[in-house]
Design an enzyme around this catalytic site. Structure first.
Site, short mmCIF file in Angstrom:
data_model
loop_
_atom_site.label_atom_id
_atom_site.label_comp_id
_atom_site.label_asym_id
_atom_site.label_seq_id
_atom_site.Cartn_x
_atom_site.Cartn_y
_atom_site.Cartn_z
N THR A 17 6.05 -15.44 -5.25
CA THR A 17 6.36 -16.74 -4.48
C THR A 17 6.29 -17.79 -5.42
O THR A 17 5.22 -17.81 -6.09
CB THR A 17 5.70 -16.78 -3.12
OG1 THR A 17 4.25 -16.95 -3.47
CG2 THR A 17 6.06 -15.69 -2.02
N SER A 112 9.41 -27.53 1.92
CA SER A 112 10.72 -27.47 2.00
C SER A 112 11.39 -27.85 3.70
O SER A 112 11.06 -28.84 3.97
CB SER A 112 11.49 -26.21 1.58
OG SER A 112 12.92 -26.19 1.35
N HIS A 113 12.13 -26.88 4.25
CA HIS A 113 12.94 -27.29 5.25
C HIS A 113 11.94 -26.82 6.58
O HIS A 113 12.46 -26.99 7.56
CB HIS A 113 14.08 -26.46 5.12
CG HIS A 113 13.75 -24.74 4.93
ND1 HIS A 113 13.41 -24.37 3.56
CD2 HIS A 113 13.70 -23.82 5.63
CE1 HIS A 113 13.14 -23.39 3.63
NE2 HIS A 113 13.37 -22.92 4.63
N LYS A 125 3.29 -26.40 -4.73
CA LYS A 125 3.96 -25.71 -5.77
C LYS A 125 3.70 -26.23 -7.26
O LYS A 125 3.73 -27.45 -7.15
CB LYS A 125 5.26 -25.03 -5.45
CG LYS A 125 6.42 -25.98 -6.18
CD LYS A 125 7.74 -25.16 -5.81
CE LYS A 125 8.83 -26.25 -6.15
NZ LYS A 125 10.23 -25.53 -6.20
N ASP A 276 17.58 -31.59 3.24
CA ASP A 276 16.39 -31.07 4.05
C ASP A 276 14.98 -31.57 3.89
O ASP A 276 15.22 -32.75 3.02
CB ASP A 276 16.24 -29.32 3.62
CG ASP A 276 15.79 -29.32 2.16
OD1 ASP A 276 15.86 -30.09 1.45
OD2 ASP A 276 14.93 -28.07 2.04
N ASP A 278 12.44 -31.46 1.69
CA ASP A 278 12.23 -31.88 0.45
C ASP A 278 13.38 -32.37 -0.59
O ASP A 278 13.30 -32.55 -1.59
CB ASP A 278 11.24 -30.94 -0.26
CG ASP A 278 12.11 -29.67 -0.70
OD1 ASP A 278 13.05 -29.34 0.12
OD2 ASP A 278 11.79 -29.03 -1.62
N ASP A 280 16.16 -30.64 -1.51
CA ASP A 280 17.02 -29.73 -2.53
C ASP A 280 17.93 -28.86 -1.72
O ASP A 280 19.11 -28.62 -2.57
CB ASP A 280 16.03 -28.92 -3.11
CG ASP A 280 15.21 -28.00 -2.24
OD1 ASP A 280 15.40 -28.03 -1.05
OD2 ASP A 280 14.35 -27.19 -2.64
N ARG A 281 18.06 -29.14 -0.31
CA ARG A 281 19.23 -28.33 0.11
C ARG A 281 20.37 -29.40 0.62
O ARG A 281 20.06 -30.53 0.87
CB ARG A 281 18.62 -27.71 1.33
CG ARG A 281 17.80 -26.60 1.38
CD ARG A 281 17.60 -25.69 2.42
NE ARG A 281 16.75 -24.46 1.95
CZ ARG A 281 16.56 -23.75 2.72
NH1 ARG A 281 17.10 -23.49 3.92
NH2 ARG A 281 15.90 -22.56 2.35
N LYS A 375 17.26 -26.97 -6.97
CA LYS A 375 18.50 -27.25 -6.63
C LYS A 375 18.62 -28.79 -6.13
O LYS A 375 17.38 -29.21 -5.92
CB LYS A 375 18.94 -26.33 -5.27
CG LYS A 375 17.90 -26.14 -4.28
CD LYS A 375 17.80 -24.94 -3.36
CE LYS A 375 16.81 -24.74 -2.42
NZ LYS A 375 16.32 -23.46 -2.48
#
Ligand code: G1P
Ligand code: ZN
Length: 542
Positions: A17, A112-113, A125, A276, A278, A280-281, A375
């Site tokens: 991960t 993230s989401h 990360k 999202d 952070d 990136d989506r 992304k």
């Protein structure tokens, strides 16, 4: 001034991960953040005097974690930390800043989401100097270190004022609090035809961008409403909140339902978009037309030459394996290659670094290019604005025209969330054991042509990644894929990806759940999802 603190091995990042993701109370345990950050630093070398970029999506515990990272970076010997004001840096902006300033790497605080707040999720990360997530050899080293760590080092200094731009000193290190938007906005202006998009808005084009109370708010406000002149109020939920306003900052049809309903109604603006937690989506919806991420990737690849940053054409496309085959058809027509990689952005990095691919994407609403190594949600939205401005057509017209030209890959993903982990693992293990016997068998009247467990042989570094998802291919080009999520924090999530190609223009306008009904039934019965997990319906359909 530097304190060495004795500590003990802990339940760290899982192998494979790209970061550590847990519930907030786990991160709040004494030494937990410190253990992970020290494990990261212990897995790196030659960063003495170098720059580390630090920032996060503003979720609960962001500021506390950042203070620890800064003090530990000083103790470890970094020369400079660049941190976004207020602790804010979207994931793509962090990637941009790392690359632009030649940083050694970066630490991104985000889940993230996933939901935030005191009982929500948190994550840390590490990204390397190319701006992308650390490759497996580093994440494996970090994981190994979390199992042997015995001490960490931290500078005994007061907290840095994250709300004041400019430079301060922390022990022997410099901390530079930067505007989180500036470098990123400059990069976007270099890629897209901002003049044409400004003219589009000036001509009355309407849009709603839902930042979901997450990190893209400040970026979208500055670029879409500021530079591009969209009317104030175009960007909603623009202030990053520690708990995302209690919402789940995932721009899909479940969690961005209000936006979806608006776009399907009579008051719909020309374009609806969201990003999202952070940043990136992305979610792209035209008036009356949702664009699946797989179609969006294919369409962006087919139209990228309309944006100045890509006017020379693209070198190649990369998509994650579960992403639909739509992009492959575009690549064929362009005479370029479409690479099929395991799920997760890190596999794209190598292809982008050596110039084999220019545009990448995943079915999970991640799209991006070689401009950064993550992304990038807002990038995808700006790319769509550029395409819409250049073509002067509606989203719907562009999508339908694309289906007529290339055919439509009907596509859906069914997620079974928080199921019992051993039931989920058992389901996958048993199906894996049956794979070899499936070809030739028929299910619901459809014959299996081949079945395998996806493995990826990286064309750049030669590394081999196995067990990346069970693929069952049926006659006529249909496919069902099963894999377990690697990003959840509670129980297991089974993801089932279902796809069928439709070349007949007269049959390209159905609801995917209807067009895929036969395959959906097979997807449930073949591994006996109900019997094994107790679930007769997925929790989320995208
Ligand atoms: C999910 C998505 C995957 C994406 C990842 C990080 O991973 O499916 O495409 O790269 O989040 O945003 P999963 O939970 O499926 O392992
Ligand atoms: Zn994200």
């Amino acid at each position: 001034m530097i304190r060495t603190v004795a500590t003990a091995p802990f339940d760290g990042q899982k192998p494979g991960t790209s970061g550590l993701r847990k519930k907030v109370p786990v991160f709040q345990q004494p030494n937990y953040v410190e253990n992970f950050v020290q494990s990261v630093f212990d897995s790196l070398s030659d960063f003495e005097g170098e720059t580390l970029v630090v920032g996060g999506d503003g979720r609960f515990y962001n500021r506390e974690a950042i203070q620890k990272v800064i003090k530990m970076a000083a103790a470890a010997g970094f020369g400079r930390v660049m941190v976004g004001k207020g602790g804010i840096l979207s994931t793509p902006a962090a990637s941009c800043v790392i690359r632009k300033h030649g940083a050694f790497g970066g630490i991104i605080l985000s889940a993230s989401h996933n939901p935030g707040g005191p009982h929500g999720d948190f994550g840390i990360k590490y990204n390397i100097g190319n701006g992308g997530p650390a490759p497996e050899k580093i994440t494996d080293a970090i994981f190994a270190r979390t199992k042997t760590i015995s001490e960490y080092r931290i500078a005994d200094v007061p907290d840095v004022d994250l709300d004041r731009l400019g430079i301060t000193r922390v022990a022997n290190m410099v901390v530079d609090v930067i505007d989180p938007v500036e470098d990123y906005a400059e990069l976007m202006a270099s890629l897209f035809d901002f003049e044409a998009i400004r003219a589009l808005f000036a001509g009355g084009f309407t849009m709603r961008f839902d930042a979901m109370s997450a990190v893209t708010g400040p970026y979208a406000k500055a670029i879409i409403e500021g530079t591009l002149g969209a009317p104030a109020g175009t960007v909603i939920n623009a202030e990053p909140l520690p708990d995302f306003g209690g919402h789940h900052p995932d721009p899909n049809l479940v969690h961005a339902k209000d936006l979806f309903n608006l776009m399907m109604g009579s008051e719909a603006p020309d374009l609806g978009a969201a990003s999202d937690g952070d940043g990136d989506r992305n979610l792209i919806i035209g008036r009356g037309r949702f664009v699946t991420p797989s179609d969006s990737l294919a369409l962006i690849a087919a139209n990228a030459h309309l944006a100045p940053g890509y006017k020379g054409g693209i070198a190649g496309i990369a998509r994650s394996m579960p992403t639909s085959g739509a992009a492959d058809r575009v690549a064929d027509k362009l005479g370029i290659k479409c690479y099929e990689t395991p799920t997760g952005w890190k596999f794209f990095g190598n292809l982008l670094d050596v110039g084999l691919a220019t545009i990448c994407g995943e079915e999970s609403a991640g799209t991006g290019s070689n401009h950064v190594r993550e992304k990038d949600g807002l990038w995808a939205v700006l790319m769509w604005l550029n395409i819409l401005a250049a073509r002067g057509e509606s989203v719907d017209a562009i999508v339908v025209d694309y289906w007529r030209g290339y055919g439509r890959n009907y596509y859906t993903r069914h997620d079974y969330e928080e199921i019992d982990a051993s039931a989920a693992e058992g389901l996958i293990a048993d199906l894996r054991a049956r794979l070899a016997s499936l070809p030739g068998q028929s299910f619901g009247g459809l014959a299996v042509e081949r079945a395998d467990d996806f493995a990826y042989d990286d064309p750049v570094d030669g590394s081999m990644t196995t067990k990346q998802g069970l693929r069952i291919f049926f006659e006529g080009g249909s496919r069902i894929v099963y894999r377990l999520s690697g990003t959840g924090t509670a129980g297991a999530t089974l993801r089932v990806y279902i796809e069928r190609f439709e070349g007949d223009p007269a049959r390209q306008d159905q609801d995917p759940q209807v067009a895929l009904a036969d395959l959906i039934a097979i997807s449930r019965s073949l591994p006996d999802i109900a019997g094994r997990t107790g679930r007769t319906e997925p929790d989320v359909i995208t």
